[in-house]
Design a protein around this motif. Structure first.
Motif, PDB file in Angstrom:
ATOM      1  N   GLN A   5       0.940  -1.223  -0.084  1.00 48.32           N
ATOM      2  CA  GLN A   5       0.141   0.026   0.075  1.00 48.32           C
ATOM      3  C   GLN A   5       0.945   1.222   0.097  1.00 48.32           C
ATOM      4  O   GLN A   5       0.549   2.172  -0.588  1.00 48.32           O
ATOM      5  CB  GLN A   5      -0.744  -0.019   1.246  1.00 48.32           C
ATOM      6  CG  GLN A   5      -1.852  -1.082   1.048  1.00 48.32           C
ATOM      7  CD  GLN A   5      -2.786  -1.095   2.339  1.00 48.32           C
ATOM      8  OE1 GLN A   5      -2.551  -0.935   3.545  1.00 48.32           O
ATOM      9  NE2 GLN A   5      -4.143  -1.698   2.075  1.00 48.32           N
ATOM     10  N   HIS A   6       2.030   1.078   0.924  1.00 43.88           N
ATOM     11  CA  HIS A   6       2.945   2.495   0.868  1.00 43.88           C
ATOM     12  C   HIS A   6       3.589   2.600  -0.501  1.00 43.88           C
ATOM     13  O   HIS A   6       3.585   3.864  -0.869  1.00 43.88           O
ATOM     14  CB  HIS A   6       3.900   2.059   1.993  1.00 43.88           C
ATOM     15  CG  HIS A   6       4.817   3.110   2.026  1.00 43.88           C
ATOM     16  ND1 HIS A   6       4.550   4.404   3.060  1.00 43.88           N
ATOM     17  CD2 HIS A   6       6.141   3.219   1.922  1.00 43.88           C
ATOM     18  CE1 HIS A   6       5.496   4.964   3.144  1.00 43.88           C
ATOM     19  NE2 HIS A   6       6.339   4.544   2.404  1.00 43.88           N
ATOM     20  N   ASP A  27      -2.919   3.561  -4.902  1.00 42.99           N
ATOM     21  CA  ASP A  27      -4.062   2.897  -5.190  1.00 42.99           C
ATOM     22  C   ASP A  27      -3.850   2.179  -6.550  1.00 42.99           C
ATOM     23  O   ASP A  27      -4.910   1.754  -7.047  1.00 42.99           O
ATOM     24  CB  ASP A  27      -5.217   3.946  -5.519  1.00 42.99           C
ATOM     25  CG  ASP A  27      -5.030   5.140  -6.296  1.00 42.99           C
ATOM     26  OD1 ASP A  27      -3.797   5.026  -7.103  1.00 42.99           O
ATOM     27  OD2 ASP A  27      -5.659   6.078  -6.592  1.00 42.99           O
ATOM     28  N   GLU A  62      -4.519  -3.090  -5.630  1.00 43.15           N
ATOM     29  CA  GLU A  62      -5.602  -3.451  -4.277  1.00 43.15           C
ATOM     30  C   GLU A  62      -4.967  -4.466  -3.635  1.00 43.15           C
ATOM     31  O   GLU A  62      -4.275  -5.591  -3.992  1.00 43.15           O
ATOM     32  CB  GLU A  62      -6.984  -4.081  -5.023  1.00 43.15           C
ATOM     33  CG  GLU A  62      -7.777  -4.247  -3.643  1.00 43.15           C
ATOM     34  CD  GLU A  62      -9.340  -4.572  -4.033  1.00 43.15           C
ATOM     35  OE1 GLU A  62     -10.160  -4.801  -3.008  1.00 43.15           O
ATOM     36  OE2 GLU A  62      -9.639  -4.468  -5.078  1.00 43.15           O
ATOM     37  N   VAL A  63      -4.892  -4.481  -2.121  1.00 43.59           N
ATOM     38  CA  VAL A  63      -4.081  -5.183  -1.276  1.00 43.59           C
ATOM     39  C   VAL A  63      -5.083  -5.676  -0.231  1.00 43.59           C
ATOM     40  O   VAL A  63      -6.035  -5.090   0.194  1.00 43.59           O
ATOM     41  CB  VAL A  63      -3.052  -4.060  -0.497  1.00 43.59           C
ATOM     42  CG1 VAL A  63      -2.111  -5.208   0.470  1.00 43.59           C
ATOM     43  CG2 VAL A  63      -2.309  -3.542  -1.548  1.00 43.59           C
TER      44      VAL A  63
END
Length: 134
Positions: free
Chosen positions: A25-26, A30, A33-34
């Motif tokens: 995510q970092h 976007d 998707e995680v």
């Protein structure tokens, strides 16, 4: 192209998979998707993993371990397992990777740092690979 979905799975969803999901995510924002889950989720994220991630500016303190479901695996384009073995369901057409990493459970911060750094290295490579495939 739609954004890919990556699912990180380990037994307790309290250390390795949480760190990997947070790094993804970092690093990807976007674009990807995680998801993360565990075959036998713990009650909370490993506090030593939280501390190790805080050292590199990534906060995972509010995360909660989640149970692995068939729906999460079906949703994922890439499933990264970290020690869950045969407990992770297999669906044809998915990309599976098994990352052999030490479990941070019961380890001190000095032992978890190299695990964290290896996870970051692998996640960085995964992001680059997924970005190339777009």
């Amino acid at each position: 192209m739609t954004r890919p979905t990556v699912l990180f799975v380990c037994v307790h969803n309290a250390g390795r998979s949480q760190m990997a999901a947070a790094f993804l995510q970092h690093l990807a924002g976007d674009r990807i998707e995680v998801l993360s889950a565990g075959s036998q989720p713990a009650d909370q994220v490993n506090p030593v993993a939280v501390a190790a991630m805080a050292e590199v500016g990534v906060d995972i303190g509010a995360r909660q371990p989640k149970v692995l479901t068939d729906a999460a695996v079906r949703q994922a384009d890439v499933v990264v397992t970290m020690g869950c073995g045969d407990e992770c369901p297999f669906f044809p057409g998915k990309r599976y990777e098994d990352w052999v990493l030490d479990d941070p459970a019961g380890q001190d911060l000095a032992a978890v740092r190299p695990i964290r750094d290896e996870i970051r290295r692998r996640v960085t490579a995964l992001v680059a690979d997924l970005d190339r495939g777009r």
